[in-house]
Structures are given as structure tokens and as C-alpha cells.
Design a protein around this motif. Structure first.
Motif, PDB file in Angstrom:
ATOM      1  N   LYS A  39     -24.542  39.387  43.491  1.00  0.00           N
ATOM      2  CA  LYS A  39     -25.181  39.020  44.741  1.00  0.00           C
ATOM      3  C   LYS A  39     -25.804  37.623  44.599  1.00  0.00           C
ATOM      4  O   LYS A  39     -26.987  37.443  44.800  1.00  0.00           O
ATOM      5  CB  LYS A  39     -26.259  40.035  45.095  1.00  0.00           C
ATOM      6  N   GLY A  40     -24.984  36.666  44.218  1.00  0.00           N
ATOM      7  CA  GLY A  40     -25.458  35.298  44.038  1.00  0.00           C
ATOM      8  C   GLY A  40     -25.678  34.596  45.373  1.00  0.00           C
ATOM      9  O   GLY A  40     -25.308  35.091  46.438  1.00  0.00           O
ATOM     10  N   LYS A  41     -26.288  33.435  45.302  1.00  0.00           N
ATOM     11  CA  LYS A  41     -26.556  32.676  46.520  1.00  0.00           C
ATOM     12  C   LYS A  41     -25.481  31.649  46.817  1.00  0.00           C
ATOM     13  O   LYS A  41     -25.477  31.057  47.893  1.00  0.00           O
ATOM     14  CB  LYS A  41     -27.910  31.974  46.391  1.00  0.00           C
ATOM     15  N   ARG A  42     -24.567  31.431  45.880  1.00  0.00           N
ATOM     16  CA  ARG A  42     -23.524  30.432  46.091  1.00  0.00           C
ATOM     17  C   ARG A  42     -22.222  31.097  46.504  1.00  0.00           C
ATOM     18  O   ARG A  42     -21.862  32.154  46.016  1.00  0.00           O
ATOM     19  CB  ARG A  42     -23.302  29.654  44.809  1.00  0.00           C
ATOM     20  N   GLY A  43     -21.505  30.450  47.399  1.00  0.00           N
ATOM     21  CA  GLY A  43     -20.199  30.949  47.812  1.00  0.00           C
ATOM     22  C   GLY A  43     -20.275  32.052  48.860  1.00  0.00           C
ATOM     23  O   GLY A  43     -21.345  32.487  49.269  1.00  0.00           O
ATOM     24  N   ARG A  44     -19.119  32.459  49.280  1.00  0.00           N
ATOM     25  CA  ARG A  44     -19.019  33.507  50.284  1.00  0.00           C
ATOM     26  C   ARG A  44     -19.335  34.864  49.658  1.00  0.00           C
ATOM     27  O   ARG A  44     -18.890  35.154  48.558  1.00  0.00           O
ATOM     28  CB  ARG A  44     -17.601  33.518  50.844  1.00  0.00           C
ATOM     29  N   PRO A  45     -20.074  35.715  50.351  1.00  0.00           N
ATOM     30  CA  PRO A  45     -20.359  37.038  49.785  1.00  0.00           C
ATOM     31  C   PRO A  45     -19.092  37.895  49.718  1.00  0.00           C
ATOM     32  O   PRO A  45     -18.151  37.708  50.483  1.00  0.00           O
ATOM     33  CB  PRO A  45     -21.372  37.641  50.756  1.00  0.00           C
ATOM     34  N   TRP A  46     -19.084  38.836  48.793  1.00  0.00           N
ATOM     35  CA  TRP A  46     -17.950  39.729  48.626  1.00  0.00           C
ATOM     36  C   TRP A  46     -17.805  40.612  49.854  1.00  0.00           C
ATOM     37  O   TRP A  46     -18.780  41.124  50.377  1.00  0.00           O
ATOM     38  CB  TRP A  46     -18.151  40.616  47.400  1.00  0.00           C
ATOM     39  N   ARG A  47     -16.579  40.795  50.310  1.00  0.00           N
ATOM     40  CA  ARG A  47     -16.334  41.661  51.459  1.00  0.00           C
ATOM     41  C   ARG A  47     -16.411  43.128  51.062  1.00  0.00           C
ATOM     42  O   ARG A  47     -16.967  43.954  51.776  1.00  0.00           O
ATOM     43  CB  ARG A  47     -14.970  41.359  52.058  1.00  0.00           C
TER      44      ARG A  47
END
Length: 82
Positions: A39-47
Motif C-alpha cells: 500500500k505504497g504512495k507511489r504509482g497506481r494502486p493495485w486493482r
């Protein structure tokens, strides 16, 4: 001979597992083994979670499906997002 093929080891009739039952078991197994979804803050979240990806791979291996056959069975699996 024909009746013996339908009977299991203990005398019960064999039955084929439905795809939905297999997916439920795959999800249960995958939730026990899969790493937590980052649950990082970079990139698109996992679907979808890592457990769901692993469950679909187990489902695919169980039925010996190709990628396209697996994609075609998605509407029947009713996969929830997240």
C-alpha cells in the motif's frame, strides 16, 4: 465395471467440483499463502490483491486452462474488486 468408475474409494459416488467451488477453495488457500498487497504512495494502486491473482493461477492450473479460456470464465467467477 462402469459403476466402479463412478464410485470413490469409500463407496461414495464421485462428483465433479463446480468452478465456483474450486475458486472458493483457491481463494482460501491463496489468502493463507500470498504476501500482503503493498500500500505504497507511489504509482497506481493495485486493482486486485495478490491473493486473488494467486487464486486465479491456481484455478487455471486446476482446470488446465489457457489464458484466453481463463479470461472467458471471468463472468462466471464474479470476481470482486479489492
Amino acid at each position: 465395471m462402469y459403476i466402479s468408475l463412478l464410485m470413490g474409494k469409500r463407496g461414495f459416488l464421485r462428483r465433479e467440483a463446480s468452478p465456483k467451488e474450486v475458486l472458493e477453495h483457491c481463494l482460501r488457500l491463496a489468502r493463507e499463502v500470498a504476501p500482503p498487497t503493498p500500500k505504497g504512495k507511489r504509482g497506481r494502486p493495485w486493482r486486485y490483491s495478490h491473493a486473488l491473482y494467486l487464486a486465479i493461477l491456481l484455478y487455471r492450473a486446476f482446470f488446465r486452462l489457457t489464458y484466453r479460456e481463463t479470461e472467458a470464465s471471468y463472468p462466471f467467477m464474479l470476481i470482486p474488486s479489492s
